[in-house]
Design a protein around this motif. Structure first.
Motif, PDB file in Angstrom:
ATOM      1  N   LEU A   1      -3.369   1.732   7.160  1.00  9.88           N
ATOM      2  CA  LEU A   1      -4.262   0.647   7.565  1.00  9.88           C
ATOM      3  C   LEU A   1      -4.600   0.795   9.041  1.00  9.88           C
ATOM      4  CD1 LEU A   1      -2.149  -2.291   6.116  1.00  9.88           C
ATOM      5  CD2 LEU A   1      -4.100  -1.196   5.018  1.00  9.88           C
ATOM      6  N   SER A   2      -5.579   0.034   9.478  1.00 10.90           N
ATOM      7  CA  SER A   2      -5.858  -0.009  10.909  1.00 10.90           C
ATOM      8  C   SER A   2      -4.910  -1.012  11.554  1.00 10.90           C
ATOM      9  CB  SER A   2      -7.305  -0.414  11.171  1.00 10.90           C
ATOM     10  OG  SER A   2      -7.500  -1.777  10.859  1.00 10.90           O
ATOM     11  N   ALA A   3      -4.655  -0.815  12.836  1.00  7.82           N
ATOM     12  CA  ALA A   3      -3.819  -1.766  13.574  1.00  7.82           C
ATOM     13  C   ALA A   3      -4.492  -3.133  13.606  1.00  7.82           C
ATOM     14  CB  ALA A   3      -3.555  -1.251  14.982  1.00  7.82           C
ATOM     15  N   GLU A   4      -5.824  -3.155  13.643  1.00  9.09           N
ATOM     16  CA  GLU A   4      -6.546  -4.427  13.664  1.00  9.09           C
ATOM     17  C   GLU A   4      -6.333  -5.201  12.357  1.00  9.09           C
ATOM     18  OE1 GLU A   4      -8.685  -7.646  14.986  1.00  9.09           O
ATOM     19  OE2 GLU A   4      -7.744  -6.011  16.081  1.00  9.09           O
ATOM     20  N   THR A   5      -6.288  -4.516  11.228  1.00  3.75           N
ATOM     21  CA  THR A   5      -6.020  -5.186   9.950  1.00  3.75           C
ATOM     22  C   THR A   5      -4.635  -5.809   9.970  1.00  3.75           C
ATOM     23  OG1 THR A   5      -7.507  -3.752   8.718  1.00  3.75           O
ATOM     24  CG2 THR A   5      -5.767  -4.851   7.458  1.00  3.75           C
ATOM     25  N   LEU A   6      -3.646  -5.056  10.441  1.00  2.00           N
ATOM     26  CA  LEU A   6      -2.289  -5.586  10.523  1.00  2.00           C
ATOM     27  C   LEU A   6      -2.247  -6.775  11.487  1.00  2.00           C
ATOM     28  CD1 LEU A   6       0.689  -5.627   9.873  1.00  2.00           C
ATOM     29  CD2 LEU A   6       1.010  -3.752  11.512  1.00  2.00           C
ATOM     30  N   ARG A   7      -2.928  -6.679  12.610  1.00  3.20           N
ATOM     31  CA  ARG A   7      -2.968  -7.770  13.581  1.00  3.20           C
ATOM     32  C   ARG A   7      -3.551  -9.039  12.937  1.00  3.20           C
ATOM     33  NH1 ARG A   7      -2.974  -6.112  18.278  1.00  3.20           N
ATOM     34  NH2 ARG A   7      -4.480  -4.432  17.974  1.00  3.20           N
ATOM     35  N   LYS A   8      -4.624  -8.889  12.176  1.00  3.86           N
ATOM     36  CA  LYS A   8      -5.240 -10.049  11.520  1.00  3.86           C
ATOM     37  C   LYS A   8      -4.293 -10.683  10.508  1.00  3.86           C
ATOM     38  CE  LYS A   8     -10.068  -8.691  11.997  1.00  3.86           C
ATOM     39  NZ  LYS A   8     -11.264  -8.229  11.265  1.00  3.86           N
ATOM     40  N   ILE A   9      -3.564  -9.873   9.776  1.00  6.05           N
ATOM     41  CA  ILE A   9      -2.622 -10.411   8.789  1.00  6.05           C
ATOM     42  C   ILE A   9      -1.480 -11.120   9.501  1.00  6.05           C
ATOM     43  CG2 ILE A   9      -0.971  -9.824   6.965  1.00  6.05           C
ATOM     44  CD1 ILE A   9      -2.904  -7.460   6.276  1.00  6.05           C
ATOM     45  N   GLU A  10      -0.920 -10.479  10.531  1.00  8.17           N
ATOM     46  CA  GLU A  10       0.213 -11.064  11.245  1.00  8.17           C
ATOM     47  C   GLU A  10      -0.150 -12.368  11.949  1.00  8.17           C
ATOM     48  OE1 GLU A  10       2.230  -8.420  13.893  1.00  8.17           O
ATOM     49  OE2 GLU A  10       3.083  -7.237  12.267  1.00  8.17           O
ATOM     50  N   THR A  11      -1.376 -12.504  12.404  1.00  8.53           N
ATOM     51  CA  THR A  11      -1.778 -13.714  13.126  1.00  8.53           C
ATOM     52  C   THR A  11      -2.369 -14.781  12.214  1.00  8.53           C
ATOM     53  OG1 THR A  11      -3.950 -12.795  13.636  1.00  8.53           O
ATOM     54  CG2 THR A  11      -2.198 -12.466  15.276  1.00  8.53           C
ATOM     55  N   GLY A  12      -2.494 -14.496  10.912  1.00  9.60           N
ATOM     56  CA  GLY A  12      -3.026 -15.475   9.973  1.00  9.60           C
ATOM     57  C   GLY A  12      -4.541 -15.490   9.897  1.00  9.60           C
ATOM     58  N   ARG A  13      -5.214 -14.586  10.601  1.00  8.49           N
ATOM     59  CA  ARG A  13      -6.678 -14.529  10.545  1.00  8.49           C
ATOM     60  C   ARG A  13      -7.160 -13.897   9.248  1.00  8.49           C
ATOM     61  NH1 ARG A  13      -7.690 -11.292  15.328  1.00  8.49           N
ATOM     62  NH2 ARG A  13      -9.731 -10.949  14.410  1.00  8.49           N
ATOM     63  N   ALA A  14      -6.263 -13.205   8.544  1.00  7.24           N
ATOM     64  CA  ALA A  14      -6.557 -12.649   7.215  1.00  7.24           C
ATOM     65  C   ALA A  14      -5.437 -13.122   6.294  1.00  7.24           C
ATOM     66  CB  ALA A  14      -6.633 -11.126   7.267  1.00  7.24           C
ATOM     67  N   PRO A  15      -5.476 -14.407   5.880  1.00  9.63           N
ATOM     68  CA  PRO A  15      -4.354 -14.989   5.144  1.00  9.63           C
ATOM     69  C   PRO A  15      -4.232 -14.550   3.687  1.00  9.63           C
ATOM     70  CG  PRO A  15      -6.080 -16.617   5.422  1.00  9.63           C
ATOM     71  CD  PRO A  15      -6.507 -15.391   6.177  1.00  9.63           C
ATOM     72  N   THR A  16      -5.260 -13.900   3.155  1.00 11.51           N
ATOM     73  CA  THR A  16      -5.188 -13.465   1.754  1.00 11.51           C
ATOM     74  C   THR A  16      -5.523 -11.979   1.637  1.00 11.51           C
ATOM     75  OG1 THR A  16      -7.475 -14.160   1.378  1.00 11.51           O
ATOM     76  CG2 THR A  16      -5.756 -15.759   0.817  1.00 11.51           C
ATOM     77  N   PRO A  17      -4.658 -11.116   2.184  1.00  7.12           N
ATOM     78  CA  PRO A  17      -4.938  -9.683   2.101  1.00  7.12           C
ATOM     79  C   PRO A  17      -4.858  -9.198   0.658  1.00  7.12           C
ATOM     80  CG  PRO A  17      -2.749 -10.054   2.993  1.00  7.12           C
ATOM     81  CD  PRO A  17      -3.404 -11.402   2.872  1.00  7.12           C
ATOM     82  N   ALA A  18      -5.526  -8.082   0.400  1.00 10.61           N
ATOM     83  CA  ALA A  18      -5.534  -7.491  -0.939  1.00 10.61           C
ATOM     84  C   ALA A  18      -4.125  -7.062  -1.336  1.00 10.61           C
ATOM     85  CB  ALA A  18      -6.471  -6.286  -0.966  1.00 10.61           C
ATOM     86  N   PHE A  19      -3.874  -7.060  -2.623  1.00  8.03           N
ATOM     87  CA  PHE A  19      -2.557  -6.680  -3.145  1.00  8.03           C
ATOM     88  C   PHE A  19      -2.117  -5.316  -2.633  1.00  8.03           C
ATOM     89  CE2 PHE A  19      -0.137  -4.224  -6.229  1.00  8.03           C
ATOM     90  CZ  PHE A  19       1.015  -4.978  -6.300  1.00  8.03           C
ATOM     91  N   PHE A  20      -2.997  -4.334  -2.689  1.00  8.79           N
ATOM     92  CA  PHE A  20      -2.605  -2.985  -2.289  1.00  8.79           C
ATOM     93  C   PHE A  20      -2.339  -2.890  -0.791  1.00  8.79           C
ATOM     94  CE2 PHE A  20      -4.583  -2.242  -6.412  1.00  8.79           C
ATOM     95  CZ  PHE A  20      -3.539  -1.575  -7.043  1.00  8.79           C
ATOM     96  N   THR A  21      -2.956  -3.748  -0.006  1.00 12.25           N
ATOM     97  CA  THR A  21      -2.659  -3.811   1.421  1.00 12.25           C
ATOM     98  C   THR A  21      -1.243  -4.344   1.626  1.00 12.25           C
ATOM     99  OG1 THR A  21      -4.986  -4.155   1.977  1.00 12.25           O
ATOM    100  CG2 THR A  21      -3.356  -4.863   3.614  1.00 12.25           C
ATOM    101  N   VAL A  22      -0.914  -5.415   0.936  1.00 11.54           N
ATOM    102  CA  VAL A  22       0.429  -5.988   1.029  1.00 11.54           C
ATOM    103  C   VAL A  22       1.465  -4.992   0.519  1.00 11.54           C
ATOM    104  CG1 VAL A  22       1.949  -7.860   0.242  1.00 11.54           C
ATOM    105  CG2 VAL A  22      -0.428  -8.349   0.854  1.00 11.54           C
TER     106      VAL A  22
END
Length: 91
Positions: free
Chosen positions: A39-60
């Motif tokens: 993944l990109s660091a930005e995707t991880l940052r969004k998930i960790e900060t709650g800006r992407a609260p529903t990531p795709a299953f395969f991402t999780v």
């Protein structure tokens, strides 16, 4: 395409997931874990900060693998107080 607004439950669950991932990452950098998960660091940052609260299953799943977490543990640990996660899946 218009996305349905997230429920308060979905937002809370996303915040719990982000906090859990931050804790599991520990001293490792976002860049290191994101690269290990493909993944990109930005995707991880969004998930960790709650800006992407529903990531795709395969991402999780990729993040869980990179952090050495089981998906069962993630479901259990992201469940609201007093629930075991299985109740969420049947809803």
């Amino acid at each position: 395409m218009v996305r349905t607004p997230l429920t308060p439950f979905e937002r809370e669950r996303g915040e719990r997931l982000g906090a859990l991932l931050r804790q599991a990452r520990g001293e490792r950098s976002m860049v290191q874990i994101a690269a290990a998960a493909g993944l990109s660091a930005e995707t991880l940052r969004k998930i960790e900060t709650g800006r992407a609260p529903t990531p795709a299953f395969f991402t999780v799943a990729a993040l869980a693998g990179a952090l050495g977490l089981s998906l069962d543990d993630l479901v259990r640990l992201c469940a609201p107080e007093g629930q075991d996660g299985a109740e969420q899946l049947s809803a």
